[in-house]
Design an enzyme around this catalytic site. Structure first.
Site, PDB file in Angstrom:
ATOM      1  NE  ARG A   1       2.458  -0.917  12.392  1.00  0.00           N
ATOM      2  CZ  ARG A   1       1.250  -0.842  11.834  1.00  0.00           C
ATOM      3  NH1 ARG A   1       1.145  -0.804  10.520  1.00  0.00           N
ATOM      4  NH2 ARG A   1       0.152  -0.802  12.575  1.00  0.00           N
TER       5      ARG A   1
ATOM      6  CG  ASP B   1      -1.828  -4.192  12.046  1.00  0.00           C
ATOM      7  OD1 ASP B   1      -1.443  -4.347  10.877  1.00  0.00           O
ATOM      8  OD2 ASP B   1      -2.625  -3.296  12.395  1.00  0.00           O
TER       9      ASP B   1
ATOM     10  CD1 TRP C   1      -0.242  -1.352   3.207  1.00  0.00           C
ATOM     11  CD2 TRP C   1       0.105   0.834   3.432  1.00  0.00           C
ATOM     12  NE1 TRP C   1       0.309  -1.144   4.450  1.00  0.00           N
ATOM     13  CE2 TRP C   1       0.529   0.196   4.617  1.00  0.00           C
ATOM     14  CE3 TRP C   1       0.214   2.226   3.343  1.00  0.00           C
ATOM     15  CZ2 TRP C   1       1.067   0.888   5.696  1.00  0.00           C
ATOM     16  CZ3 TRP C   1       0.742   2.928   4.412  1.00  0.00           C
ATOM     17  CH2 TRP C   1       1.166   2.255   5.572  1.00  0.00           C
TER      18      TRP C   1
END
Length: 767
Positions: free
Chosen positions: A561, A534, A473
């Protein structure tokens, strides 16, 4: 009710009732009965108001309109007209045509012959675009029939200068140096002027350089004679133009300043021609007009507001002094010196979306040749004309009805436009696709999840492979020297429950090295196998050449992340090192020689909840990073925070997210944001700036050759620090919860900084 108000009701009725009605007999009836008061063609007379024009606030039912005509308005002096039903219908049809969109009462004639005349012997297509085909000197006519009434179209054909579309007034600008430029006046103020020359060159002029402006009172378009044999066919064609996607894509006439791909791989000084400014993804600018010694004098220069936007996430792109900014399904071209608009494109937001796409996110554009590329919330990729904003082509990348969307800026490589989609928590099947910049034709697609039975499907044991997410994305990066395209991928789904996706779940949480011409995989590296938190790896894959461990290397740097700063060899994907850049990292105990993490199973989500660090927001996220080769430091925004992760059963459903659990804050613990500088050679933190705020901002960083790091500080300030030491040098309190990253450019010989803040684009420069 006054005569003028009541008589205007004559212009209002429901379009559906009038389908198929002919306006020609009604015109004769109108001239005989009504023109004496309302003027020929309903343009207004001495005793009656104009009936031409539309006002949606006064729409009335058809029967009420018929009653007014039949009964009149005695108190206002309007007589009644007792007409047979057929004649009354004819009169109503004509009056409706004076104000209603022409597509509701199109002109009779051969529309196909009219189209042929428009693009051939009529030479109309040399100036005007219709559904992606034609010129750029005149307005885009793709939706002409939906915008204008039939009478207005006829007037425009017979008297083109009577109503000139804003942005297309012809003017000659005389400059104080004795020269003059002639073209289309796009915008002007007391202080500046934006003119598009008839050769396609944009002239962005300061007011003090202008001596005078001569505005033409006529159009460049010659009148069309109504008695010409082709007139009625042309009118039939134009009145049926209702907009929509181009039926076929085609090359537009060449521009004198078309942006070649070489200008993106090697930008002109001061340009910012792609999302990160450079295809390598490194937001380090060679500009140094603003530097550590004078940044304290930086001041606000202009603000541009995009209406109906709350939290802009885009990074402006600047080429040849023109800035391109976006909101969801919306793009503007601005004079980069002043923020004055040159053109605007917009389409309505899509209803019924889910996830990030439903939140109205768009992160910017890509530029190539005469085109500007932008994605839409419903996973379409659009090409707009760089001079006018006209839609040239529109392709659907994926079906938004099964949870796809799109949020990020495309990437241009040679003659291809490359993009992924959003939907990374909504159960889509991720992919990266490439399209021809000229036509929108898809050239290749790389799926980030194997289909059942394909190689690597064994890394997805269970039912989740059907909706495993792994969306690509965020905007990728490109290495022109090795001709490799790099794209990072998102998390697997369901996010927090791995019971139905046992295995590594390839290619989730990975960086992919692809052949940009074919989409073939060259190598990959997976950061977080079988991710349960996630922690998608969609953060930028930054490409730098630097000495590392005693020898020059072609590196890929990635602040993930998951809390680790990775260094890879980008030629082959070799793992070189991973070091934590936050203190709160509990999910992994270390790495093996190939970079596979040694996972701490106690941090896996449970039905009761398990604490794990970093938090679901990640130790960093999609916002920008930068590397300064002069300091050898990598700059990023870091978040020190943990969460409690829970898992739950999940079933994929269209229109819903597919998390399989949830997160919550750890009681008694709060997060904190830091600007940190990492020494590339050692992986250690060289300096940091702790920030005071709610730890909920999403702004990035920018490094410049002036020895300054600009960053979006957590309390809402836009700030600058010394690149070597981290000493704070300047700040501007914007009081915004940042959702965007800064950039810099040159315009008019001056260096500017720009960043999106809330619904605004803010620009800064020295006095």
């Amino acid at each position: 009710m006054t005569f003028s108000i009541r008589i205007c009701i004559l212009t209002l009725l429901a379009a559906a009732w009038l389908d198929g009605q002919s306006a020609e007999p009604g015109k004769r009836r109108f001239n005989a009965l009504c023109a004496g008061c309302h003027g020929a063609g309903g343009t207004g007379g001495e005793r009656g108001p104009a009936l031409v024009g539309r006002d949606g606030s006064r729409v009335h039912p058809v029967q009420e309109l018929r009653d007014i005509i039949s009964n009149g308005i005695p108190a206002a002096g309007m007589p009644s007209f007792k007409l047979p039903a057929a004649r009354l219908d004819e009169l109503v049809a004509y009056v409706h045509g004076l104000h209603a969109p022409a597509v509701e009462t199109p002109a009779p004639g051969d529309a196909a012959a009219g189209e042929q005349f428009f693009f051939a012997e009529g030479h109309c297509g040399g100036c005007h675009t219709v559904r992606g085909v034609g010129g750029w000197i005149g307005p885009d006519l793709s939706d002409l029939g939906a915008r204008l009434s039939l009478m207005e179209i006829e007037t425009a054909l017979q008297d083109p200068g009577r109503r000139i579309t804003p942005g297309f007034l012809v003017a000659t600008v005389h400059l104080r140096d004795g020269s003059a430029v002639r073209g289309l006046l796009k915008n002007e103020s007391t202080f500046d002027l934006q003119l598009q020359g008839l050769d396609g060159k944009l002239h962005l002029l300061d007011g003090d350089a202008i001596s005078s402006v001569d505005r033409d009172n006529h159009s460049l378009m010659p009148p069309v004679k109504s008695d010409a044999p082709e007139y009625h066919d042309l009118l039939a064609y134009l009145s049926r133009l209702a907009g929509g996607a181009p039926v076929h894509a085609a090359e537009a006439p060449p521009l004198p300043s078309a942006v070649a791909f070489s200008r993106i791989t090697d930008p002109k000084p001061g340009d910012w021609p792609t999302y990160h400014g450079a295809l390598t993804g490194n937001r380090h600018s060679p500009l140094d007009q603003i530097n550590a010694s004078n940044v304290a004098s930086l001041g606000s220069r202009w603000t541009f507001t995009i209406g109906n936007s709350r939290k802009l996430e885009m990074t402006p792109v600047v080429v040849d002094g023109v800035m391109y900014v976006t909101a969801v399904n919306e793009a503007y071209a601005l004079d980069a010196r002043s923020g004055r608009a040159i053109w605007h494109f917009e389409r309505p937001r899509t209803k019924g979306l889910v996830g990030d796409a439903a939140g109205g996110i768009n992160r910017g554009v890509a530029i190539l040749g005469d085109r500007v590329f932008i994605v839409t919330d419903n996973a379409h990729l659009l090409a707009l004309h760089r001079l006018t904003g006209s839609l040239l082509w529109d392709v659907e990348m994926a079906d938004s009805r099964v949870n796809y969307g799109a949020t990020s800026a495309p990437l241009v490589v040679r003659d291809l436009v490359i993009s992924g989609t959003s939907g990374g928590d909504e159960g889509v099947r991720g992919f990266v696709s490439a399209y021809k910049a000229s036509t929108g034709e898809r050239v290749w697609r790389f799926w980030t999840i194997p289909a059942p039975g394909e190689p690597l499907s064994e890394t997805w044991v269970g039912k989740a492979i059907q909706h495993g997410c792994t969306s690509a994305w965020l905007t990728g990066t490109y290495d022109a020297e090795t001709d490799q395209l790099f794209w990072t991928t998102g998390n697997p789904c369901p996010d927090y429950n791995g019971d139905e996706r046992k295995g590594d779940n390839l290619y989730s949480d990975s960086v992919l090295a692809l052949d940009p011409a074919t989409g073939k995989l060259r190598w990959y590296f997976q950061y977080t196998p079988h991710d349960l938190h996630d922690w998608d790896s969609a953060q930028t894959a930054m490409l730098v050449d630097a000495n590392f461990q005693g020898k020059p290397r072609k590196l890929l740097l990635h602040a993930n992340r998951n809390g680790f700063f990775y260094v890879l060899d980008r030629t082959n994907g070799e793992f070189l090192r991973a070091t934590p850049f936050v203190e709160k990292v509990t999910w992994a105990k270390g790495f093996d020689a190939k970079g596979r993490p040694i996972v701490n199973p106690e941090t896996d989500p449970t039905t009761q909840g398990a604490k794990a660090c970093p938090s679901v927001e990640g130790a960093t996220n999609w916002f920008s990073n930068a590397y300064n080769p002069a300091t050898g430091l990598f700059y990023l925004m870091a978040l020190e925070k943990c969460n409690i992760y829970t898992k739950a059963d999940a079933v994929w459903t269209a229109g819903e997210s597919y998390y399989g659990g949830d997160t919550r804050d750890v009681p008694g613990e709060t997060g904190r944001k830091f600007l940190r500088a990492i020494n590339l050679e050692t992986g250690k933190i060289a300096w940091e700036i702790p920030q005071t705020g709610r730890a909920q901002s999403w702004g990035g960083v920018l490094s410049t050759a002036g020895g300054v790091v600009f960053f979006c500080e957590d309390s809402g300030a836009f700030a600058a620090a010394d690149a070597k030491t981290g000493k704070l040098l300047w700040h501007f309190q914007a009081n915004e919860n940042w959702k965007a990253s800064p950039m810099t450019f040159m315009a008019g010989g001056k260096q500017y900084l720009a960043v999106a803040a809330g619904a605004n684009v803010l620009a800064f420069a020295l006095p």
